[in-house]
Design a protein around this motif. Structure first.
Motif, PDB file in Angstrom:
ATOM      1  N   GLN A  35       0.826  -1.207   0.000  1.00  0.00           N
ATOM      2  CA  GLN A  35       0.000   0.000   0.000  1.00  0.00           C
ATOM      3  C   GLN A  35       0.868   1.269   0.000  1.00  0.00           C
ATOM      4  O   GLN A  35       0.473   2.285  -0.577  1.00  0.00           O
ATOM      5  N   PHE A  36       2.042   1.193   0.617  1.00  0.00           N
ATOM      6  CA  PHE A  36       2.959   2.330   0.571  1.00  0.00           C
ATOM      7  C   PHE A  36       3.403   2.583  -0.873  1.00  0.00           C
ATOM      8  O   PHE A  36       3.469   3.733  -1.329  1.00  0.00           O
ATOM      9  N   TYR A  37       3.679   1.513  -1.609  1.00  0.00           N
ATOM     10  CA  TYR A  37       4.069   1.646  -3.019  1.00  0.00           C
ATOM     11  C   TYR A  37       2.934   2.270  -3.828  1.00  0.00           C
ATOM     12  O   TYR A  37       3.152   3.169  -4.644  1.00  0.00           O
ATOM     13  N   HIS A  38       1.711   1.805  -3.592  1.00  0.00           N
ATOM     14  CA  HIS A  38       0.559   2.333  -4.327  1.00  0.00           C
ATOM     15  C   HIS A  38       0.264   3.786  -3.937  1.00  0.00           C
ATOM     16  O   HIS A  38      -0.147   4.589  -4.783  1.00  0.00           O
ATOM     17  N   ALA A  39       0.495   4.113  -2.674  1.00  0.00           N
ATOM     18  CA  ALA A  39       0.331   5.506  -2.253  1.00  0.00           C
ATOM     19  C   ALA A  39       1.322   6.406  -2.984  1.00  0.00           C
ATOM     20  O   ALA A  39       1.020   7.568  -3.293  1.00  0.00           O
ATOM     21  N   GLY A  40       2.496   5.866  -3.278  1.00  0.00           N
ATOM     22  CA  GLY A  40       3.487   6.628  -4.039  1.00  0.00           C
ATOM     23  C   GLY A  40       3.014   6.923  -5.456  1.00  0.00           C
ATOM     24  O   GLY A  40       3.297   7.999  -6.005  1.00  0.00           O
ATOM     25  N   ILE A  41       2.302   5.969  -6.066  1.00  0.00           N
ATOM     26  CA  ILE A  41       1.725   6.198  -7.394  1.00  0.00           C
ATOM     27  C   ILE A  41       0.718   7.346  -7.325  1.00  0.00           C
ATOM     28  O   ILE A  41       0.694   8.233  -8.187  1.00  0.00           O
ATOM     29  N   LEU A  42      -0.112   7.316  -6.295  1.00  0.00           N
ATOM     30  CA  LEU A  42      -1.101   8.378  -6.103  1.00  0.00           C
ATOM     31  C   LEU A  42      -0.427   9.722  -5.842  1.00  0.00           C
ATOM     32  O   LEU A  42      -0.847  10.756  -6.375  1.00  0.00           O
ATOM     33  N   LYS A  43       0.615   9.718  -5.042  1.00  0.00           N
ATOM     34  CA  LYS A  43       1.356  10.950  -4.725  1.00  0.00           C
ATOM     35  C   LYS A  43       1.860  11.613  -6.008  1.00  0.00           C
ATOM     36  O   LYS A  43       1.729  12.828  -6.190  1.00  0.00           O
ATOM     37  N   ARG A  44       2.435  10.792  -6.918  1.00  0.00           N
ATOM     38  CA  ARG A  44       2.974  11.338  -8.168  1.00  0.00           C
ATOM     39  C   ARG A  44       1.861  11.910  -9.049  1.00  0.00           C
ATOM     40  O   ARG A  44       2.056  12.920  -9.731  1.00  0.00           O
ATOM     41  N   GLU A  45       0.689  11.257  -9.043  1.00  0.00           N
ATOM     42  CA  GLU A  45      -0.445  11.772  -9.824  1.00  0.00           C
ATOM     43  C   GLU A  45      -0.893  13.133  -9.287  1.00  0.00           C
ATOM     44  O   GLU A  45      -1.189  14.052 -10.062  1.00  0.00           O
ATOM     45  N   ILE A  46      -0.944  13.257  -7.966  1.00  0.00           N
ATOM     46  CA  ILE A  46      -1.368  14.528  -7.355  1.00  0.00           C
ATOM     47  C   ILE A  46      -0.366  15.631  -7.678  1.00  0.00           C
ATOM     48  O   ILE A  46      -0.747  16.769  -7.985  1.00  0.00           O
ATOM     49  N   GLU A  47       0.916  15.300  -7.638  1.00  0.00           N
ATOM     50  CA  GLU A  47       1.936  16.289  -7.977  1.00  0.00           C
ATOM     51  C   GLU A  47       1.765  16.778  -9.417  1.00  0.00           C
ATOM     52  O   GLU A  47       1.852  17.972  -9.704  1.00  0.00           O
ATOM     53  N   GLU A  48       1.511  15.836 -10.321  1.00  0.00           N
ATOM     54  CA  GLU A  48       1.409  16.176 -11.739  1.00  0.00           C
ATOM     55  C   GLU A  48       0.107  16.896 -12.074  1.00  0.00           C
ATOM     56  O   GLU A  48       0.099  17.842 -12.861  1.00  0.00           O
ATOM     57  N   SER A  49      -0.996  16.444 -11.490  1.00  0.00           N
ATOM     58  CA  SER A  49      -2.315  16.953 -11.899  1.00  0.00           C
ATOM     59  C   SER A  49      -2.884  18.020 -10.983  1.00  0.00           C
ATOM     60  O   SER A  49      -3.739  18.805 -11.404  1.00  0.00           O
ATOM     61  N   ALA A  50      -2.448  18.048  -9.720  1.00  0.00           N
ATOM     62  CA  ALA A  50      -2.985  19.039  -8.776  1.00  0.00           C
ATOM     63  C   ALA A  50      -1.930  20.030  -8.298  1.00  0.00           C
ATOM     64  O   ALA A  50      -2.255  21.010  -7.623  1.00  0.00           O
ATOM     65  N   GLY A  51      -0.660  19.743  -8.606  1.00  0.00           N
ATOM     66  CA  GLY A  51       0.383  20.716  -8.326  1.00  0.00           C
ATOM     67  C   GLY A  51       0.871  20.778  -6.902  1.00  0.00           C
ATOM     68  O   GLY A  51       1.606  21.702  -6.540  1.00  0.00           O
ATOM     69  N   VAL A  52       0.478  19.816  -6.052  1.00  0.00           N
ATOM     70  CA  VAL A  52       0.962  19.804  -4.668  1.00  0.00           C
ATOM     71  C   VAL A  52       1.620  18.458  -4.375  1.00  0.00           C
ATOM     72  O   VAL A  52       1.259  17.436  -4.951  1.00  0.00           O
ATOM     73  N   SER A  53       2.590  18.474  -3.484  1.00  0.00           N
ATOM     74  CA  SER A  53       3.302  17.260  -3.108  1.00  0.00           C
ATOM     75  C   SER A  53       2.911  16.880  -1.682  1.00  0.00           C
ATOM     76  O   SER A  53       3.269  17.578  -0.723  1.00  0.00           O
ATOM     77  N   LEU A  54       2.150  15.794  -1.558  1.00  0.00           N
ATOM     78  CA  LEU A  54       1.662  15.370  -0.247  1.00  0.00           C
ATOM     79  C   LEU A  54       2.594  14.328   0.355  1.00  0.00           C
ATOM     80  O   LEU A  54       3.018  13.392  -0.321  1.00  0.00           O
ATOM     81  N   GLN A  55       2.898  14.511   1.631  1.00  0.00           N
ATOM     82  CA  GLN A  55       3.675  13.496   2.330  1.00  0.00           C
ATOM     83  C   GLN A  55       2.812  12.264   2.591  1.00  0.00           C
ATOM     84  O   GLN A  55       1.594  12.359   2.771  1.00  0.00           O
ATOM     85  N   ILE A  56       3.464  11.104   2.602  1.00  0.00           N
ATOM     86  CA  ILE A  56       2.786   9.855   2.951  1.00  0.00           C
ATOM     87  C   ILE A  56       3.125   9.535   4.405  1.00  0.00           C
ATOM     88  O   ILE A  56       4.285   9.581   4.812  1.00  0.00           O
ATOM     89  N   THR A  57       2.098   9.216   5.195  1.00  0.00           N
ATOM     90  CA  THR A  57       2.322   8.865   6.593  1.00  0.00           C
ATOM     91  C   THR A  57       1.479   7.650   6.942  1.00  0.00           C
ATOM     92  O   THR A  57       0.687   7.173   6.122  1.00  0.00           O
ATOM     93  N   ARG A  58       1.639   7.156   8.159  1.00  0.00           N
ATOM     94  CA  ARG A  58       0.939   5.937   8.579  1.00  0.00           C
ATOM     95  C   ARG A  58       0.420   6.102  10.000  1.00  0.00           C
ATOM     96  O   ARG A  58       1.029   6.772  10.811  1.00  0.00           O
ATOM     97  N   GLY A  59      -0.713   5.467  10.271  1.00  0.00           N
ATOM     98  CA  GLY A  59      -1.278   5.497  11.615  1.00  0.00           C
ATOM     99  C   GLY A  59      -2.407   6.499  11.720  1.00  0.00           C
ATOM    100  O   GLY A  59      -3.534   6.231  11.326  1.00  0.00           O
ATOM    101  N   GLU A  60      -2.078   7.695  12.237  1.00  0.00           N
ATOM    102  CA  GLU A  60      -3.076   8.755  12.385  1.00  0.00           C
ATOM    103  C   GLU A  60      -2.446  10.095  11.995  1.00  0.00           C
ATOM    104  O   GLU A  60      -1.233  10.285  12.125  1.00  0.00           O
ATOM    105  N   SER A  61      -3.287  11.016  11.516  1.00  0.00           N
ATOM    106  CA  SER A  61      -2.802  12.355  11.183  1.00  0.00           C
ATOM    107  C   SER A  61      -3.986  13.313  11.111  1.00  0.00           C
ATOM    108  O   SER A  61      -5.021  12.997  10.527  1.00  0.00           O
ATOM    109  N   LYS A  62      -3.827  14.489  11.706  1.00  0.00           N
ATOM    110  CA  LYS A  62      -4.871  15.512  11.621  1.00  0.00           C
ATOM    111  C   LYS A  62      -4.868  16.211  10.265  1.00  0.00           C
ATOM    112  O   LYS A  62      -5.814  16.921   9.939  1.00  0.00           O
ATOM    113  N   ARG A  63      -3.800  16.014   9.479  1.00  0.00           N
ATOM    114  CA  ARG A  63      -3.687  16.678   8.186  1.00  0.00           C
ATOM    115  C   ARG A  63      -3.959  15.704   7.030  1.00  0.00           C
ATOM    116  O   ARG A  63      -3.583  15.983   5.898  1.00  0.00           O
TER     117      ARG A  63
END
Length: 614
Positions: A35-63
């Motif tokens: 799932q971390f690998y697949h999240a990386g695929i999604l991260k690259r799509e967001i960078e290319e199509s939405a212009g932002v680079s999101l960090q990948i994290t695990r567990g819980e996050s308010k962001r």
């Protein structure tokens, strides 16, 4: 907004979600390394199509902007997923790894179209068929580069296809078979291992497919193994594109034949993690006509066929794998299916736009476990016949549904040298992805608009309709061109049966004029394509130019061009075009059998000069 394949259920909601620079992609504790690998695929799509680079994290996050979760308690089907886009975040849930990946792929398509602001919605989705495959010929002309095969795996996963097969006769670097692959650029064990690992990460099962019965031209033409051919004097005739497909069946009554094929199966099988193995066993045209004729007269050709197929299937089963084989031969005697191991899968193919249901129904009544296998309409075409492919695929998928087929294997063959640029088969592949996932009918023109938007990132949604129109403008096709050349050059015939008929001659000027206009439309369409996809239009223009030149070649060999200057100009035009075609070839394929196409094109250029009196 479009999604391919169309989800089973979409509910649109009020509101929007907006990506922020400090958002994160959150993997719940149920997620692991895949799932971390697949999240990386999604991260690259967001960078290319939405212009932002999101960090990948695990567990819980308010962001957390996107939450990915594997959850067993939800009522989600196998390979299915739930996708929710709310004003507060995006949530993807599934029971299994593939399901979560497919939810990500759907989200990628949405982001690709909507960018940084997503419309709120809920999607509940799952596949109609468990097995959804794509079959690519890596033997009869082209051996793809590893880079392109990986990009193909990316595309298959993007459209939720979960199996890929490569057709291999001789284009793998088998040990001890240097005479077979010495003039080729075969795939290596390391390349297969790397591709298998890459496909696995993308939820694609790389299924080994090896010709083990018929279609063994290179093997049975060698000095080392020609004695194992059904027919005498195997490999003694000059090479012909047609001949290598029509003959070269192995001598099934010779124990050495079985031992050789078994060794090849076991060597090749060891490279794959797949639970399946395709032994092919199709188009055994020579069986019972040569060395086995006496035995065939005694027990029947059908008995010879099924006994050898059973022996091959038993090898596969003994290694804990599920055998597959092409169903064209056994469709003539479907009751024999019960003699094969019970887990065997019959690959029931048919490629006509108006394909008959007969074979699918007959194999179902006989109790066969089967896939239906339509085609992309690519072979012997510079540009695939997309309308024919669409009609064929929709019919075969409907037959499969009606007769309880467990899968669809959409095929892309390379007859007569694989002139079709490999990426041109992607639209046909997407047709198969659509109708093996969701049984809902989508009209041809509408589906082409969706593909134009998602695959080619074409804001006008017209790209594929232009390509489809181009595909119909050939008059002197590649099949006729090859048959004419081989009739004269290798058989000493006049080849007149392959030249243009009177009604075809009258069509050349009109269709070539239309091709020029359509190339202009492709050029105009460039402004609407994403910059990453504009090279595709150039590739299609090269193919369209090849169609125009070949139409003129058809006029020349039909005696319709007699002016020496015109003929000499045509020969040069053909050679100039082929220079750029070879460059295009090398972007996706190894050198492979490019030399065979070079021989044919150069022969035509010389032949046209001879017609000019040079």
């Amino acid at each position: 907004m479009y999604i391919i394949p169309e989800p089973q259920k979409i509910v649109e909601k009020q509101g929007n979600f907006i990506f922020r620079y400090d958002h994160k992609i959150l993997l719940k504790d149920s997620c692991g390394r895949e799932q971390f690998y697949h999240a990386g695929i999604l991260k690259r799509e967001i960078e290319e199509s939405a212009g932002v680079s999101l960090q990948i994290t695990r567990g819980e996050s308010k962001r957390a902007a996107i939450t990915l979760e594997l959850c067993q308690e939800k009522n989600i089907k196998e390979e299915g997923y739930l996708l929710q886009i709310t004003a507060n975040g995006v949530f993807v849930q599934a029971k299994d790894t593939r399901g979560l990946l497919y939810g990500i792929q759907t989200l990628r398509q949405i982001i690709r179209q909507e960018g940084g602001q997503l419309s709120c919605l809920e999607i509940e989705d799952y596949p109609q068929l468990q097995h959804r495959g794509f079959y690519h010929d890596a033997t009869r002309g082209r051996v793809p580069t590893l880079e392109w095969l990986k990009s193909l795996a990316d595309t298959l996963s993007f459209y939720k296809i979960n199996q890929m097969q490569l057709y291999i006769e001789h284009t793998y670097l088998f040990e001890g078979l240097s005479e077979v692959w010495r003039d080729d650029t075969p795939l290596t064990s390391e390349e297969i291992l790397e591709l298998d690992a890459y496909c696995t990460k993308l939820g694609v099962e790389l299924v080994p497919s090896l010709s083990c019965f018929g279609h063994l031209y290179k093997l049975l033409s060698t000095k080392q193994y020609r004695h194992l051919s059904e027919m005498e004097d195997a490999g003694m005739e000059p090479f012909r594109m047609y001949d290598r497909m029509a003959h070269h069946t192995i001598h099934v009554l010779e124990e050495e034949s079985y031992a050789l094929i078994k060794s090849l199966i076991l060597e090749y099988m060891s490279l794959f993690t797949s639970s399946h193995f395709n032994i092919c066993a199709d188009e055994t045209f020579d069986l019972g006509k040569g060395k086995t004729k006496e035995k065939a007269d005694e027990i029947g050709v059908n008995r010879l066929y099924i006994d050898f197929v059973k022996k091959l299937c038993d090898i596969v089963v003994s290694k804990g794998k599920t055998p597959m084989f092409w169903g064209d031969v056994i469709c003539g005697f479907p009751e024999f299916i019960h003699e094969l191991p019970k887990e065997t899968i019959c690959l029931n193919w048919g490629y006509a736009w108006n394909q008959s249901e007969y074979n699918t129904e007959a194999m179902a009544k006989a109790g066969a476990t089967q896939y239906v296998c339509p085609g992309t309409g690519s072979w012997n075409q510079f540009i695939p016949l997309l309308k024919n492919s669409y009609l064929n695929i929709t019919r075969m998928c409907e037959f499969g549904k009606r007769h309880q087929a467990i899968g669809v294997l959409n095929t892309d063959w390379g007859d007569f040298g694989h002139i079709n640029h490999p990426s041109f088969s992607i639209p046909g592949m997407i047709y198969g992805a659509e109708f093996s996932w969701n049984e809902k009918m989508i009209e041809f023109e509408e589906l082409n608009r969706r593909i134009s938007k998602i695959e080619y990132r074409d804001a006008s949604e017209n790209f594929l309709s232009i390509v489809e129109e181009i595909s119909t403008k050939f008059v002197y096709g590649w099949w006729s061109a090859v048959m004419y050349q081989e009739a004269i050059a290798t058989k000493g015939e006049d080849g007149k049966q392959y030249v243009l008929k009177e009604e075809e001659i009258s069509q050349v000027e009109e269709k070539n004029t239309a091709l020029l206009e359509l190339e202009g439309k492709l050029a105009q369409c460039l402004q609407y394509l994403d910059t990453s996809k504009r090279a595709d239009a150039s590739d299609y223009m090269i193919a369209a130019e090849g169609m125009r030149v070949l139409n003129e070649v058809g006029l020349a060999v039909s005696g319709c061009i007699t002016d020496s200057k015109q003929l000499l100009e045509l020969a040069e035009k053909l050679e100039n075009w082929f220079y750029y075609y070879k460059q295009l070839w090398r972007t996706k394929s190894k050198e492979s059998e490019l030399y065979q196409l070079t021989h044919i094109i150069c022969w035509y250029a010389d032949h046209i000069r001879e017609l000019a009196g040079r």
